[in-house]
Scaffold this motif. Structure first.
Motif, PDB file in Angstrom:
ATOM      1  N   SER A  11      -9.120  37.884 -30.376  1.00 37.40           N
ATOM      2  CA  SER A  11      -7.817  37.602 -29.772  1.00 37.40           C
ATOM      3  C   SER A  11      -7.136  36.526 -30.593  1.00 37.40           C
ATOM      4  N   ILE A  14      -0.315  34.347 -29.388  1.00 36.55           N
ATOM      5  CA  ILE A  14       0.998  34.803 -29.851  1.00 36.55           C
ATOM      6  C   ILE A  14       1.745  33.656 -30.519  1.00 36.55           C
ATOM      7  N   ALA A  31      -2.875  38.146 -28.161  1.00 41.39           N
ATOM      8  CA  ALA A  31      -2.885  39.498 -28.710  1.00 41.39           C
ATOM      9  C   ALA A  31      -4.334  39.875 -28.969  1.00 41.39           C
ATOM     10  N   GLN A  32      -4.780  40.976 -28.397  1.00 41.50           N
ATOM     11  CA  GLN A  32      -6.123  41.492 -28.639  1.00 41.50           C
ATOM     12  C   GLN A  32      -6.035  42.443 -29.831  1.00 41.50           C
ATOM     13  N   TYR A  33      -6.889  42.252 -30.836  1.00 39.00           N
ATOM     14  CA  TYR A  33      -6.780  43.079 -32.035  1.00 39.00           C
ATOM     15  C   TYR A  33      -8.137  43.609 -32.465  1.00 39.00           C
ATOM     16  N   VAL A  51      -3.692  46.794 -31.877  1.00 42.59           N
ATOM     17  CA  VAL A  51      -3.287  45.529 -31.265  1.00 42.59           C
ATOM     18  C   VAL A  51      -2.705  45.819 -29.886  1.00 42.59           C
ATOM     19  N   GLN A  52      -3.076  44.994 -28.919  1.00 41.41           N
ATOM     20  CA  GLN A  52      -2.470  45.028 -27.590  1.00 41.41           C
ATOM     21  C   GLN A  52      -2.016  43.617 -27.262  1.00 41.41           C
ATOM     22  N   ALA A  53      -0.743  43.505 -26.857  1.00 43.15           N
ATOM     23  CA  ALA A  53      -0.211  42.174 -26.565  1.00 43.15           C
ATOM     24  C   ALA A  53       0.864  42.266 -25.495  1.00 43.15           C
ATOM     25  N   LEU A  55       4.196  40.947 -24.570  1.00 43.70           N
ATOM     26  CA  LEU A  55       5.265  40.200 -25.225  1.00 43.70           C
ATOM     27  C   LEU A  55       6.387  39.897 -24.242  1.00 43.70           C
ATOM     28  N   LEU A 113       3.266  44.029 -34.893  1.00 43.90           N
ATOM     29  CA  LEU A 113       3.912  43.716 -33.617  1.00 43.90           C
ATOM     30  C   LEU A 113       5.428  43.631 -33.778  1.00 43.90           C
TER      31      LEU A 113
END
Length: 159
Positions: A11, A14, A31-33, A51-53, A55, A113
Motif C-alpha cells: 500500500s 495517496i 492505494a493498494q498495488y 492498483v485500487q485506490a 480518490l 492513477l
C-alpha cells in the motif's frame, strides 16, 4: 526484475503522489498495488500494474467532494526507445524506461492513477440543485416571436 519475474505488492499513501494530489480534493487514503514483472511469449519485457485506490474528487455537477473508487489493471511494455513501441503486442501500453534500466514504481502507480481519472468527475449519486432547474417554457404567441431572418428565403422558395 523482469528476468526474475519479481512481484511487489503493498500500500502507498495517496499523499506520496504529488502530481495526483494536485487533481484531488483530499490526499487521504491508501492505494493498494501489485506490480508483476516478466516476459511474454514474444520475449517482450512487461510489468502488470494493478492498483485500487479511493480518490477524493470534486463533483462538477454539485461542487461537493466525493470518493470515487478507482481500479486500474494494465500491462505496460518496457521499451528503451520509441522505435520499439510498434513491436508491442495489442493491449500492451508502452512505458519508456531510462537508459540505466531503473524504474520508479511510485511514478508508474501515480501515472496509471492519473490516467484513470475522469475528465469531468461527477458523483453518480448527485442530482442537480433545485435552484438550477429551469421552469417549463411557456409557448410564445405569434405576435411575440422575433422576426425570423430566414423568412425571406421561405417566401423565395415558394415562388
Amino acid at each position: 526484475m523482469v528476468s526474475a519475474r519479481r512481484s511487489f505488492q503493498g500500500s502507498l499513501p495517496i499523499a506520496a503522489m504529488p502530481r495526483l494530489c494536485e487533481a484531488l480534493a483530499d490526499d487521504a487514503g491508501l492505494a493498494q498495488y501489485q506490480l508483476d514483472f516478466g516476459r511474454d511469449e514474444f520475449g517482450t519485457a512487461y510489468v502488470d500494474v494493478r492498483v485500487q485506490a479511493p480518490l477524493s474528487l470534486v463533483c462538477q455537477r454539485t461542487l461537493d467532494p466525493f470518493i470515487m473508487p478507482v481500479t486500474v489493471e494494465s500491462r505496460l511494455g518496457l521499451i528503451r526507445s520509441e522505435r520499439e513501441e510498434a513491436s508491442l503486442p495489442a493491449g500492451c501500453e508502452p512505458l519508456l524506461i531510462a537508459e540505466d534500466d531503473k524504474l520508479n514504481p511510485i511514478d508508474v502507480i501515480e501515472d496509471e492513477l492519473l490516467l484513470a481519472l475522469p475528465l469531468v468527475p461527477v458523483n453518480p449519486d448527485s442530482a442537480l440543485p433545485e435552484d438550477v432547474t429551469r421552469p417549463p417554457a411557456e409557448p410564445i404567441s405569434a405576435e411575440e416571436r422575433p422576426d425570423n431572418p430566414f423568412a425571406v428565403l421561405r417566401e423565395l422558395k415558394k415562388k
